[in-house]
Scaffold this motif. Structure first.
Motif, PDB file in Angstrom:
ATOM      1  N   HIS A 194       0.841  -1.202   0.000  1.00  0.00           N
ATOM      2  CA  HIS A 194       0.000   0.000   0.000  1.00  0.00           C
ATOM      3  C   HIS A 194       0.877   1.254   0.000  1.00  0.00           C
ATOM      4  N   VAL A 195       1.922   1.236   0.843  1.00  0.00           N
ATOM      5  CA  VAL A 195       2.814   2.397   0.898  1.00  0.00           C
ATOM      6  C   VAL A 195       3.459   2.624  -0.466  1.00  0.00           C
ATOM      7  N   TYR A 196       3.944   1.518  -1.046  1.00  0.00           N
ATOM      8  CA  TYR A 196       4.581   1.604  -2.364  1.00  0.00           C
ATOM      9  C   TYR A 196       3.614   2.187  -3.398  1.00  0.00           C
ATOM     10  N   SER A 197       2.335   1.742  -3.321  1.00  0.00           N
ATOM     11  CA  SER A 197       1.358   2.171  -4.319  1.00  0.00           C
ATOM     12  C   SER A 197       1.107   3.666  -4.243  1.00  0.00           C
ATOM     13  N   ILE A 198       1.289   4.255  -3.047  1.00  0.00           N
ATOM     14  CA  ILE A 198       1.092   5.704  -2.932  1.00  0.00           C
ATOM     15  C   ILE A 198       1.984   6.413  -3.936  1.00  0.00           C
ATOM     16  N   GLY A 199       3.257   5.921  -4.034  1.00  0.00           N
ATOM     17  CA  GLY A 199       4.152   6.529  -5.008  1.00  0.00           C
ATOM     18  C   GLY A 199       3.851   6.070  -6.421  1.00  0.00           C
ATOM     19  N   TYR A 200       3.603   4.760  -6.565  1.00  0.00           N
ATOM     20  CA  TYR A 200       3.474   4.194  -7.913  1.00  0.00           C
ATOM     21  C   TYR A 200       2.237   4.720  -8.620  1.00  0.00           C
ATOM     22  N   MET A 201       1.138   4.903  -7.875  1.00  0.00           N
ATOM     23  CA  MET A 201      -0.110   5.299  -8.511  1.00  0.00           C
ATOM     24  C   MET A 201      -0.369   6.799  -8.364  1.00  0.00           C
ATOM     25  N   ALA A 202       0.687   7.559  -7.961  1.00  0.00           N
ATOM     26  CA  ALA A 202       0.462   8.968  -7.625  1.00  0.00           C
ATOM     27  C   ALA A 202      -0.209   9.738  -8.749  1.00  0.00           C
ATOM     28  N   HIS A 203       0.118   9.385 -10.000  1.00  0.00           N
ATOM     29  CA  HIS A 203      -0.392  10.194 -11.106  1.00  0.00           C
ATOM     30  C   HIS A 203      -1.539   9.520 -11.849  1.00  0.00           C
ATOM     31  N   ASP A 204      -2.054   8.434 -11.261  1.00  0.00           N
ATOM     32  CA  ASP A 204      -3.134   7.722 -11.963  1.00  0.00           C
ATOM     33  C   ASP A 204      -4.477   8.330 -11.577  1.00  0.00           C
ATOM     34  N   PRO A 205      -5.327   8.645 -12.543  1.00  0.00           N
ATOM     35  CA  PRO A 205      -6.624   9.247 -12.199  1.00  0.00           C
ATOM     36  C   PRO A 205      -7.521   8.302 -11.400  1.00  0.00           C
ATOM     37  N   GLY A 206      -7.273   6.982 -11.477  1.00  0.00           N
ATOM     38  CA  GLY A 206      -8.138   6.029 -10.761  1.00  0.00           C
ATOM     39  C   GLY A 206      -7.552   5.605  -9.431  1.00  0.00           C
ATOM     40  N   ARG A 207      -6.700   6.464  -8.815  1.00  0.00           N
ATOM     41  CA  ARG A 207      -5.990   6.039  -7.609  1.00  0.00           C
ATOM     42  C   ARG A 207      -6.928   5.581  -6.503  1.00  0.00           C
TER      43      ARG A 207
END
Lengths: 99, 635
Positions: free
Chosen positions: B109-122
């Motif tokens: 989950h922590v990693y996804s904060i960075g990985y999905m930062a620019h995804d509109p469907g975050r």
């Protein structure tokens, strides 16, 4: 005098009436042929009443006459109104109600 | 049963471990756009809280006599003879899984904060992740097969939603459908197994089933065992249902790390380990588990050698490693602890590897073709080091995680004795060599050699929210094996579930196994260097290759076989049914309607409108009636 003659007469009258209804086109004539059939039936009723010596048949014949009179009133009225709208009394011209 | 002791303290609120992520998912999905700004933090918070609670529960559990707690919650289904109550079973096995799921889950989950930062469907992404964590926890914590099944379907759903997260891509939508359908094949097996338990035993709770399974006929137990195995194969991507797992890499990389490497795909191993008392009664089914594990282990390793897509290589590596776990749990009591230990260490290093792959893709504009990588070691130092440690752990480099747990499985296989022991041990050792080969190939193509980047790409290291979880997982990859095998032996912790571990026969001395496996691994690494490392890597895959490589590139024709055996006959059957429906069923119905309509329109022609023809009809009718009357009265 047997009842056969009366019955034969009634049968002849009925046949004349039935044939008239089937072959004539004029609604008034068809109507009169129907009256003929009704009266042939009346004749049959009275014949049997006479032969059996009861009044039942005569009573029914009276009823038939009354009903026939009423029917004539309604029927003539219908024929009159059809004639007024279509200028014809032929039963073959009144054929709109079909498939 | 010590589980009947009153449940007190934190264990009585253990259900919160499941409810927290579930509530997170509910808030994010129902809250809509209002939660866009802080939704990912809430989702991460719920999983971290669940992890803290899980640690506390496990600590309390270790002080508890019998090391097991059964928490009754409410009546789930009560109808006629069927009485299913919802409850939790917290014992050493489920506690281990609970820690793995919430721990690795929180990191991802922590990693996804960075990985999905620019995804509109975050927000949607985090909601699905939370939903997945909740379903997976229900799967492992439930105290009956029905509860397990609910979680089982929940993770299937979450997996479907997450693979198809970028649903505008046709490939992702197709992959999600494929995963869902192939999972369904397995789920039918699991459902039938549960029906069979209910029909034969009248109960689906673990305690009830395991208590009475010995009274059943041998054939019934074998059927239950094989059906459970079918379910496990579907969920864990084992032969013959392995083809969906590599395709599932169409989802975002954190999903691959969390679901398709560390947690969901291990549900099959959990199911078989949990059902140990069932398999104890049926050596036949257990042998089939062994065979499935051994076959899958080799398939995954062979195919992994041929792919150029970094995530697909890791996916086949997952297939192969889960094959090891199936092999271990198929060995029976000697293998359970080894299999679960490998599952845990694999959870660490494979999650780390996937996160590393995600970091590489992040740097390379979502490129996954390893032929387009190369020379990334200097540009992505943190990714390189953490990925490298995960790599060493996976291939079984001495004294890292994989070394301890994989060797334990190989030893257990050899201890089986006889020719089957040698075959299984040999397969496992060969798999270790292949693992070393394809992982070294991956490392060499990605991090070493000349840069073969697509023009215009400038790799950069990922943000700290992404690298921090990778560092933690790398530490786990290094230390977990040693801790679980030497310091806090998992076998002892799991004793209340699987019983006293049998004294190892040691057909081959452990030291010899270690040396041989390490030697085979070294051969694999060397081979990879000879084939890949010392020459230039072409940016397009060579077309003239041996039939073996062609077969491996096509995943050993798994899709071809599936299409020929299942898809085409299925399509034919559907077409035949559609034809039968159109011509047969519809034909009868439409024919009857057409016959009635046609005859009525023909009869309608008699309505000419000419009164005299009606009169003739009446006369004819009257004559008929009169004639009939005369005929009846004179007769």
């Amino acid at each position: 005098m047997t009842i056969t003659n009366y019955l034969v007469l009634a049968a002849i009258l009925f046949t004349i009436g039935a044939v008239g209804v089937l072959v004539r086109r004029n609604a008034i004539v068809v109507f009169m042929c129907i009256e003929l059939m009704l009266n042939s039936v009346n004749l049959t009723l009275i014949t049997f009443a006479r032969a059996s010596g009861t009044v039942d048949g005569q009573v029914i014949a009276l009823f038939v006459m009354v009903v026939a009179a009423a029917e004539v009133v309604v029927g003539l009225a219908i024929i009159m109104s059809i004639y007024r709208t279509r200028r014809s009394a032929s039963v073959d011209d009144v054929n709109l109600l079909k498939y | 049963m010590p589980a009947s002791l009153p449940v007190d303290g934190l264990l009585s609120v253990a259900w919160l471990v499941i409810v927290l992520p579930l509530a997170g998912a509910a808030v994010l999905l129902l809250g809509g756009r209002r939660t866009d700004r802080w939704g990912h933090l809430l989702a991460t918070g719920t999983v971290v809280a669940a992890f803290v609670l899980a640690v506390a529960c496990t600590l309390q559990l270790s002080d508890r006599p019998g090391h097991a707690a059964s928490v009754d919650l409410f009546t789930f289904i009560r109808t006629g003879g069927l009485d299913v109550s919802a409850g939790l079973l917290i014992d050493p096995l489920s506690a281990v899984f609970m820690l793995l799921i919430t721990g690795v889950g929180a990191l991802i989950h922590v990693y996804s904060i960075g990985y999905m930062a620019h995804d509109p469907g975050r927000r949607r992404f985090f909601a699905y992740l939370n939903l997945f964590v909740a379903a997976m926890l229900l799967l492992v914590l439930g105290n009956s097969y029905v509860a397990l099944y609910v979680g089982w379907e929940g993770v299937g759903l979450a997996s479907y939603l997450l693979i198809a997260f970028w649903y505008t891509r046709p490939a992702a939508a197709t992959a999600a459908k494929k995963a869902f359908l192939m999972n369904r094949v397995g789920d039918v097996g699991l459902a039938l197994a549960i029906f069979l338990m209910f029909a034969q035993l009248g109960t689906t709770s673990y305690a009830g089933v395991f208590g009475e399974v010995g009274l059943l006929a041998g054939g019934t137990v074998t059927a239950i065992g094989l059906l459970l195995l079918l379910g496990a194969c579907g969920k864990s991507g084992q032969f013959p249902l392995q083809a969906w797992l590599p395709d599932a890499m169409e989802g975002p990389t954190p999903v691959s790390a969390l679901i398709h490497a560390a947690t969901m795909v291990t549900a099959g191993v959990y199911l078989i380990a949990r059902s140990a008392p069932v398999y104890d009664e049926t050596p036949t089914a257990r042998t089939v588990v062994l065979a499935v594990g051994a076959v899958t282990l080799l398939i995954g390793a062979v195919v992994g050698c041929a792919y150029d897509d970094i995530k697909k290589v890791l996916a086949y590596s997952t297939v192969s490693q889960i094959g090891y776990m199936f092999l271990a749990v198929g060995l029976g009591p000697v293998g359970y602890a080894a299999g679960i230990a490998h599952l845990l260490t694999h959870g660490f290093f494979k999650a780390g590897l996937f996160l590393g792959a995600g970091s590489v893709m992040h740097a390379m504009d979502d490129q996954v073709d390893m032929r387009r990588f190369g020379g990334l070691a200097k540009r992505l130092p943190v990714t390189f080091v953490t990925f490298g440690l995960g790599y060493l752990a996976l291939i079984g480099f001495p004294f890292l995680s994989g070394y301890w747990t994989k060797d334990a499985i190989i030893e257990a296989a050899l201890d089986r004795g006889g020719w089957s022991g040698w075959v299984l041990g040999g397969v496992a050792v060969l798999g270790a060599g292949l693992t070393a080969f394809y992982m070294t190939r991956l490392m060499l193509m990605t991090f070493f050699g000349k840069a073969r980047w697509t023009p215009g790409v400038s790799p950069h290291e990922s943000p700290p929210t992404m690298t921090a979880p990778m560092v933690v997982l790398a530490v786990g990859s290094v230390a977990a094996g040693f801790l679980l095998v030497q310091v806090f032996p998992l076998a002892e912790w799991l004793e209340p579930v699987f019983g006293e571990p049998a004294e190892a026969a040691h057909v081959v001395a452990p030291a010899v196994v270690g040396v041989v496996v390490t030697a085979v691994m070294a051969v694999g690494v060397l081979a990879a260097w000879l084939f890949v490392g010392r020459r230039e890597v072409p940016t397009t895959a060579p077309a003239r290759v041996s039939p073996v490589v062609t077969a491996a590139r096509r995943a050993l024709y798994a899709d071809t076989v599936n299409e020929a055996l299942v898809m085409r006959p299925g399509i034919w059957l559907t077409r035949a049914l559609v034809w039968l429906d159109n011509r047969g069923v519809d034909g009868v119905v439409n024919g009857a309607a057409a016959a009635l309509g046609g005859s009525s329109s023909r009869l309608g022609r008699a309505q000419t409108g000419f009164v005299r023809s009606y009169a003739l009809g009446m006369l004819g009718g009257a004559v008929l009636v009169a004639g009939a009357l005369v005929a009846v009265t004179t007769a």
